[in-house]
Structures are given as C-alpha cells and as structure tokens.
Design an enzyme around this catalytic site. Sequence first.
Site, PDB file in Angstrom:
ATOM      1  N   LYS A   1       0.846  -1.205   0.000  1.00 42.11           N
ATOM      2  CA  LYS A   1       0.000   0.000   0.000  1.00 42.11           C
ATOM      3  C   LYS A   1       0.881   1.254   0.000  1.00 42.11           C
ATOM      4  CE  LYS A   1      -3.726  -2.576   2.095  1.00 42.11           C
ATOM      5  NZ  LYS A   1      -4.478  -2.964   3.285  1.00 42.11           N
TER       6      LYS A   1
ATOM      7  N   GLN B   1      -4.872  -1.901   9.427  1.00 38.48           N
ATOM      8  CA  GLN B   1      -4.645  -3.172   8.740  1.00 38.48           C
ATOM      9  C   GLN B   1      -5.247  -4.340   9.537  1.00 38.48           C
ATOM     10  OE1 GLN B   1      -3.272  -3.689   5.620  1.00 38.48           O
ATOM     11  NE2 GLN B   1      -3.894  -5.810   5.954  1.00 38.48           N
TER      12      GLN B   1
ATOM     13  N   ASP C   1     -11.055   2.264   3.711  1.00 41.19           N
ATOM     14  CA  ASP C   1     -11.269   0.824   3.523  1.00 41.19           C
ATOM     15  C   ASP C   1     -12.738   0.538   3.227  1.00 41.19           C
ATOM     16  OD1 ASP C   1      -9.112  -0.888   3.497  1.00 41.19           O
ATOM     17  OD2 ASP C   1      -8.934  -1.024   5.674  1.00 41.19           O
TER      18      ASP C   1
END
Length: 291
Positions: free
Chosen positions: A53, A97, A120
């Site tokens: 990322k 995460q 997200d």
Amino acid sequence: MSATVLDGKKIGRMIEEQLHNQIINLQSRDIFPHLAVVIVGDDPASHVYVRNKEMACERCGIKSTRIDLDGEISEEEILAIIHKLNSDNSVHGILVQSPLPEGINESMITDAILPEKDVDGFHKMNLGRLVQGDSSGLLPCTPAGIMKILELSNIDLSGKNALVIGRSRIVGMPMSILLAQRGIDATVTIAHSRTKNLPDICREADLVVAAIGRPEFVKSDWIKPGATVIDVGINRIQDSSRKSGYRLAGDVDSGAFNVAGHITPVPGGVGPMTIAMLMTNTIKATESMFR
Ligand code: NDP
C-alpha cells in the site's frame, strides 16, 4: 479451452494512472492527499500488505504515514490514536490493517474512524449506504476492485447466476450486494461453511467469487465451462524450494484455468485491484473534504 486471464496488476496500474490528473489538480490547490496506515503487531503477511500500500502511494504521489503499534497495545490506546488521526486535518484517509490481535474488537475500531476518512469502506455508515443501493460513497476496496475488473473486462452480469463463496463483512457480503444492485442485475447466491451441495450450486454459476481463505478449495470440476472465476483467496503455502519459504495460492484449483472463460490469477488478480481502489478512495475522500 484456456481461460482469458483477467490481469489485475495491469488494470490496477491503469486505474492508478488515471488518478494522476485529480492528484495534480489537488496539489495545484495546495492539497496533498494523505493516507495514514495503522498496523498492530508483527503478522508477516500484514507487513507485506502494508508495504504494498505504501508503494502504491509512492507511485501515485499520495503521502503515506505508517503507524506501527506493538501487538500488546490496548483497545483504548488504538482508539486514542484513531481519534487523533480523525482530528488531524492533514490526514484524509485512515486504515487499520486487518487482522488485529486477538481480544481487539475490529469492527469497533473500524467504526471509530470518521466515515469520510474510512478509505477501507468498512465503517457501518459506508456499508449501510451500500445496502440502501447507494454505491457513490467509499466502497470496500476488494469488492469494488472486483466490480471494476468485471466492468473493464466487459463481463455482462445482467440476469446471470453469480455465486459468492464467503459472507465476511469486508468481502463476501458487500460483494453480493454490489452484484445484485440495479444496473448490474446478477442473480446472487451466497455460500458459506454451512452451505450444502456447494459443488452443484457452483456448477450453475456464470460467475464464481471465491473468498474463503482455503487454498485451492474450489475444484475445477465445480466450474461451469466458460464461467468467470474471481479468486479472492490469498493463502500462504509452505514451499521450501522458494527463497521466501512459501508460495501464494488462491481459493480455486489451478485446473480452473482450463475450464473457465475468464479467471483472475493469484497473485496478480484481485490483490492489485484492491490496492488501486484504496488509492481511488483516498483521492475521493480528499476531494470530498474540499468540495
Ligand atoms: P473470512 O475468514 O472472514 O471469511 C471466510 C468465509 O468463507 C466465511 O464466510 C466462511 O463461512 C466461508 N467458508 C469457510 N469455510 C468454508 C467452506 N468449507 N465452504 C464454504 N464457505 C466456507 O475471510 P475474508 O473474507 O476476510 O477473506 C477470504 C480470503 O480472501 C482470505 O484468503 C483472505 O486472505 C483473502 N483476501 C484477499 C484480499 C485481496 O485483496 N486479494 C482482500 C481480503 C481478503 P462462515 O461465515 O460460515 O464461517
């Protein structure tokens, strides 16, 4: 028959390049898109995903800040960090995460992120919008990336039978909603660990999305000839012949490449599309703050 491979890496990079003009436009207004990535503990796979990322941010010209937290950290301490990032006007996107260490309530942490910074797409407000048929907000990256690869590969789903194997909050469930939405119009079946006769259900499917987390679980003789197969699974299998000591396998048996019409590889399929959609969401979140 040999399937057409849906190259997520190539399509994902194309999507990243298309963000270029928007980023330049923001920068010309002294706005510098900024993603904060929180990682808790030392799960090796999570560290690889976070690094990927960060590299995508570098490619796109998005600033990224990585916040590494000890695996022993408490829920309250993580929440305090999220609140700080929420109130930091220079941060436009926040992600934590997954997975978090045992004992930490993942959805509570996700819901603490401001919905407009939830790149997200896991916040209950963003997922709720989806259920209401509104897909204009921050969509969960993996299902959104799958929709994009299907769209850009001209795979028509109207009236087709779609099978989503897996009903997780972040992949399977939102995936099924996106496939059933008006304008896409697939007829969707959701399968899970209690589903009976999965091979037979699978044989009826024009589209199979496998998001299970079990290596090569879906067998090639479950696939209808010519069907589209989207393999979400990322499974690490020990392989002493590799320098890394492991290889990646999807949830679908590789024999499916000889039966399907279109198929995503692992790696190089859904993974890079997920990252491209994260970049897209970060720009969307930045733009929406300065509208
Ligand atoms: P979860 O573990 O949250 O969900 C797995 C789902 O699979 C559950 O709904 C479970 O059913 C179902 N399942 C388990 N066993 C079976 C079975 N025998 N038959 C049918 N269904 C079964 O996983 P995620 O959704 O988070 O991830 C799935 C996979 O996708 C993983 O390999 C993950 O690493 C990968 N992934 C890849 C991403 C990418 O960018 N490529 C992004 C996110 C995930 P039940 O609900 O009944 O338990």
